[in-house]
Write an enzyme that holds these catalytic residues in place. Structure first.
Site, mmCIF file in Angstrom:
data_model
loop_
_atom_site.group_PDB
_atom_site.id
_atom_site.type_symbol
_atom_site.label_atom_id
_atom_site.label_comp_id
_atom_site.label_asym_id
_atom_site.label_seq_id
_atom_site.Cartn_x
_atom_site.Cartn_y
_atom_site.Cartn_z
ATOM 1 N N ASN A 14 0.841 -1.210 0.000
ATOM 2 C CA ASN A 14 0.000 0.000 0.000
ATOM 3 C C ASN A 14 0.874 1.258 0.000
ATOM 4 O OD1 ASN A 14 -3.057 -0.408 0.173
ATOM 5 N ND2 ASN A 14 -2.251 -1.994 1.534
ATOM 6 N N HIS A 109 -8.267 -0.795 5.872
ATOM 7 C CA HIS A 109 -8.620 -2.064 6.502
ATOM 8 C C HIS A 109 -9.166 -3.007 5.414
ATOM 9 C CE1 HIS A 109 -9.652 -4.697 9.800
ATOM 10 N NE2 HIS A 109 -10.780 -4.945 9.172
HETATM 11 C C1 GRF Z 1 -3.321 -4.581 4.038
HETATM 12 O O1 GRF Z 1 -4.154 -5.663 3.754
HETATM 13 C C2 GRF Z 1 -4.048 -3.543 4.849
HETATM 14 O O2 GRF Z 1 -5.418 -3.510 4.586
HETATM 15 C C3 GRF Z 1 -3.822 -4.012 6.262
HETATM 16 O O3 GRF Z 1 -2.512 -4.524 6.262
HETATM 17 C C4 GRF Z 1 -2.166 -4.973 4.954
HETATM 18 C C5 GRF Z 1 -0.882 -4.306 4.586
HETATM 19 O O4 GRF Z 1 -0.353 -4.810 3.395
HETATM 20 N N1 GRF Z 1 -4.047 -2.937 7.190
HETATM 21 P P1 GRF Z 1 0.918 -4.106 2.722
HETATM 22 O O5 GRF Z 1 2.030 -4.103 3.768
HETATM 23 O O6 GRF Z 1 0.510 -2.712 2.353
HETATM 24 O O7 GRF Z 1 1.260 -4.935 1.542
#
Ligand code: GRF
Length: 210
Positions: A14, A109
């Site tokens: 993300n 989330h």
């Molecule tokens: C994502 O699924 C987000 O929704 C949750 O933690 C995960 C993080 O994934 N809060 P990344 O580290 O961004 O790949």
């Protein structure tokens, strides 16, 4: 130009999705600090590769929680942060930081809050619970952070239809693809001052160009 702090503990996909939009000029912002409890996680690797400032906050570095909290706040102030983006951060944000950055902390989330949220609902546990519940849909939620887990005002949600043969892993993949689209969209809106509050609910203002 807004200054963003990314908080992450995991793979950092993300963070990467947001960072790519910053690099392409789509989000008018800069990453002024990347915070993690885990110095070896993907998010910190990504930050280091791109020579972005990092700050590691954990018990090993700061055994005293008061000092830990103070150092975190000091580093955020020094980085002149306008927006904190929680992107897979596995620790609770201290109350004084939530209060200082009120309505300026976003979280993503991997479910349709308020369903499948709160303490204990993180990572694959969320998707496993969704699959076990036999519900027809899940999705992703971007919300502002308050003092409780996964509780603050929702800015944007997008649904994902669950196929009958979807496993938790398949669902996680589908939801993650949605996350990578909606999180940058909300961050962009924040950085363009297009999040408006009506009756304590945030809304993205859409600008229609002729
Ligand atoms: C994502 O699924 C987000 O929704 C949750 O933690 C995960 C993080 O994934 N809060 P990344 O580290 O961004 O790949």
């Amino acid at each position: 130009m807004k200054k963003i702090a990314i908080f992450a503990s995991g793979g950092g996909s993300n963070f990467q999705a947001i960072y790519e939009k910053i690099l392409s000029g789509d989000i008018p912002a800069e990453i002024s600090i990347v915070v993690s409890n885990n110095p070896n996680c993907g998010a910190i690797n990504l930050a280091e590769k791109n020579v972005l400032p990092t700050f590691i906050v954990n018990k090993a570095r700061y055994p005293d929680p008061v000092v830990q909290n103070m150092m975190l706040k000091q580093n955020l102030l020094k980085a002149d942060v306008d927006l904190i983006c929680l992107a897979g951060y596995m620790k609770m944000i201290p109350n004084n930081i939530v209060a200082h950055f009120a309505n300026c902390i976003l979280n993503i989330h991997p479910a349709l809050l308020p369903n499948f949220g709160g303490k204990g609902f993180y990572g694959m546990k969320v998707h496993e619970a969704v699959i076990q519940s036999n519900t027809a849909e899940s999705g992703a939620t971007v919300h502002f952070v308050d003092a409780k887990y996964d509780n603050g005002p929702i800015v944007l949600q997008e649904k994902v239809i669950i196929a009958t043969d979807d496993t938790a892993n398949l669902l996680a993949e589908k939801v993650l693809a949605v996350e990578h689209r909606i999180y940058p969209e909300v961050v962009k809106a924040f950085c363009e001052n297009r999040i408006v509050w009506e009756n304590n609910q945030p809304k993205i203002e859409v600008i229609i160009e002729n």
